[in-house]
Design a protein around this motif. Structure first.
Motif, PDB file in Angstrom:
ATOM      1  N   PRO A   8      11.793  -4.238   1.420  1.00 33.12           N
ATOM      2  CA  PRO A   8      11.916  -5.058   2.637  1.00 33.12           C
ATOM      3  C   PRO A   8      11.790  -6.545   2.303  1.00 33.12           C
ATOM      4  O   PRO A   8      11.181  -6.930   1.312  1.00 33.12           O
ATOM      5  CB  PRO A   8      10.744  -4.582   3.500  1.00 33.12           C
ATOM      6  N   ASP A 227       5.415   2.890  -5.129  1.00 33.46           N
ATOM      7  CA  ASP A 227       6.484   3.539  -4.367  1.00 33.46           C
ATOM      8  C   ASP A 227       6.906   4.794  -5.127  1.00 33.46           C
ATOM      9  O   ASP A 227       7.589   4.695  -6.156  1.00 33.46           O
ATOM     10  CB  ASP A 227       7.670   2.595  -4.208  1.00 33.46           C
ATOM     11  N   GLU A 272       2.554  -4.530   6.975  1.00 27.95           N
ATOM     12  CA  GLU A 272       3.797  -4.056   7.601  1.00 27.95           C
ATOM     13  C   GLU A 272       4.855  -3.780   6.531  1.00 27.95           C
ATOM     14  O   GLU A 272       5.593  -2.786   6.617  1.00 27.95           O
ATOM     15  CB  GLU A 272       4.305  -5.104   8.595  1.00 27.95           C
ATOM     16  N   LEU A 273       4.931  -4.638   5.511  1.00 25.47           N
ATOM     17  CA  LEU A 273       5.882  -4.414   4.431  1.00 25.47           C
ATOM     18  C   LEU A 273       5.583  -3.112   3.694  1.00 25.47           C
ATOM     19  O   LEU A 273       6.496  -2.338   3.367  1.00 25.47           O
ATOM     20  CB  LEU A 273       5.837  -5.596   3.450  1.00 25.47           C
ATOM     21  N   ALA A 275       4.012  -0.526   4.885  1.00 24.64           N
ATOM     22  CA  ALA A 275       4.320   0.597   5.770  1.00 24.64           C
ATOM     23  C   ALA A 275       5.810   0.892   5.785  1.00 24.64           C
ATOM     24  O   ALA A 275       6.234   2.043   5.810  1.00 24.64           O
ATOM     25  CB  ALA A 275       3.807   0.298   7.181  1.00 24.64           C
ATOM     26  N   ARG A 276       6.626  -0.170   5.763  1.00 25.13           N
ATOM     27  CA  ARG A 276       8.075   0.027   5.742  1.00 25.13           C
ATOM     28  C   ARG A 276       8.529   0.657   4.444  1.00 25.13           C
ATOM     29  O   ARG A 276       9.483   1.463   4.419  1.00 25.13           O
ATOM     30  CB  ARG A 276       8.773  -1.324   5.965  1.00 25.13           C
ATOM     31  N   MET A 277       7.854   0.336   3.349  1.00 25.22           N
ATOM     32  CA  MET A 277       8.189   0.969   2.069  1.00 25.22           C
ATOM     33  C   MET A 277       7.823   2.444   2.091  1.00 25.22           C
ATOM     34  O   MET A 277       8.565   3.289   1.566  1.00 25.22           O
ATOM     35  CB  MET A 277       7.451   0.247   0.930  1.00 25.22           C
ATOM     36  N   ASP A 278       6.695   2.751   2.687  1.00 25.70           N
ATOM     37  CA  ASP A 278       6.257   4.171   2.759  1.00 25.70           C
ATOM     38  C   ASP A 278       7.123   4.980   3.730  1.00 25.70           C
ATOM     39  O   ASP A 278       7.261   6.188   3.578  1.00 25.70           O
ATOM     40  CB  ASP A 278       4.782   4.242   3.196  1.00 25.70           C
ATOM     41  N   GLY A 279       7.645   4.279   4.732  1.00 24.64           N
ATOM     42  CA  GLY A 279       8.446   4.995   5.719  1.00 24.64           C
ATOM     43  C   GLY A 279       9.834   5.297   5.228  1.00 24.64           C
ATOM     44  O   GLY A 279      10.517   6.155   5.758  1.00 24.64           O
TER      45      GLY A 279
END
Length: 279
Positions: A8, A227, A272-273, A275-279
């Motif tokens: 992200p 990741d 937030e970054l 979380a976006r990587m995990d999502g």
């Protein structure tokens, strides 16, 4: 090197204002200069010491003449790992007296047995004398010495170049500027003297050369995010517009001069970054 990581955009991590760098964390700056100088001297020294003898043997190779009246006072070849080191004393008649010349040379090889050799000289120059073994191994010796000179010289230049980049980066850091957040990946991590020694490589902006080494003191905590999909550990760094190398950011953003509100906001964006990587 892989560069198409799915990450992200971290552009909103830091406030859009001039930010001062409190601590850069770069390691090995003067060590790189020392290594650069030492390896450069060894590279030059190898050429200065070895190549004149190779040139003399090249002249013999072009017009060799066997010297049957010469004899070996001493001769020995020792094998060490992949290198064979030979040394010999050659006695030969010259102008009514016996002269002795010592020759020594090395070549790459694994043989540990005895070598058969004779004494040869350059046609028209009887004082340029050596062993036929040295002539037989001429290209082996030349390529080996050339590889050493080039390899050490290349590493010396690489180390010196990184020292220059670090020095220029530290000079740029003296002036606050709008910092650009960038992703970097971890290539190596170790604990040394109670601190964390980390090597990171920016995902964009630094395509060639060595990774950047940073040291986190006991009072600092590095922020890293693994990741599993890409099987890489990523960190966030900050790039100065006039600096060559970005600095790796820590857990609490203590390496930058930020207010409490800005630090809190940066942590929220970072979470937030992640979380976006995990999502």
């Amino acid at each position: 090197m892989k560069s198409d990581f799915r990450l992200p955009d971290p552009g909103q991590l830091l406030p859009n204002r001039a930010i001062a760098v409190r601590r850069h964390g770069f390691a090995d700056r003067f060590r790189m200069l020392f290594i650069s100088v030492v390896l450069g001297l060894v590279s030059i020294g190898t050429a200065v010491v070895v190549w004149p003898g190779l040139y003399a043997d090249y002249r013999i190779k072009q017009a060799p003449v066997e010297v049957p009246e010469a004899s070996l006072v001493s001769a020995e070849c020792k094998t060490k790992k992949m290198s064979v080191n030979c040394e010999a004393g050659i006695a030969y008649p010259r102008d009514g007296e016996t002269k002795i010349r010592t020759v020594d040379f090395s070549f790459f090889g694994l043989d540990k047995g005895d070598y058969e050799t004779t004494v040869v000289a350059e046609r028209g120059n009887p004082d340029n004398i050596t062993l036929s073994l040295a002539i037989d191994k001429f290209w082996n010796r030349f390529i080996g010495s050339l590889a050493i000179v080039v390899l050490l010289g290349w590493v010396s230049i690489l180390m010196g170049r990184r020292f220059i980049h670090l020095s220029a980066t530290l000079k740029a850091f003296r002036e606050p500027a709008v910092l650009q957040p960038v992703w970097a990946r971890i290539t190596m991590r170790s604990k040394k003297l109670g601190g964390n020694r980390i090597v990171y490589f920016p995902v964009t902006g630094l395509r060639k050369g060595m990774g950047i080494t940073t040291i986190f003191k006991k009072s600092e905590t590095p922020w890293m995010h693994y990741d599993p999909v890409q099987d890489e550990t990523f960190v966030l760094a900050a790039a100065h517009p006039r600096a060559r190398l970005p600095i790796m950011l820590d857990e609490n953003f203590d390496r930058l001069v930020l207010s409490d509100e800005e630090t809190h906001a940066a942590k929220a964006v970072r979470n937030e970054l992640a979380a976006r990587m995990d999502g």
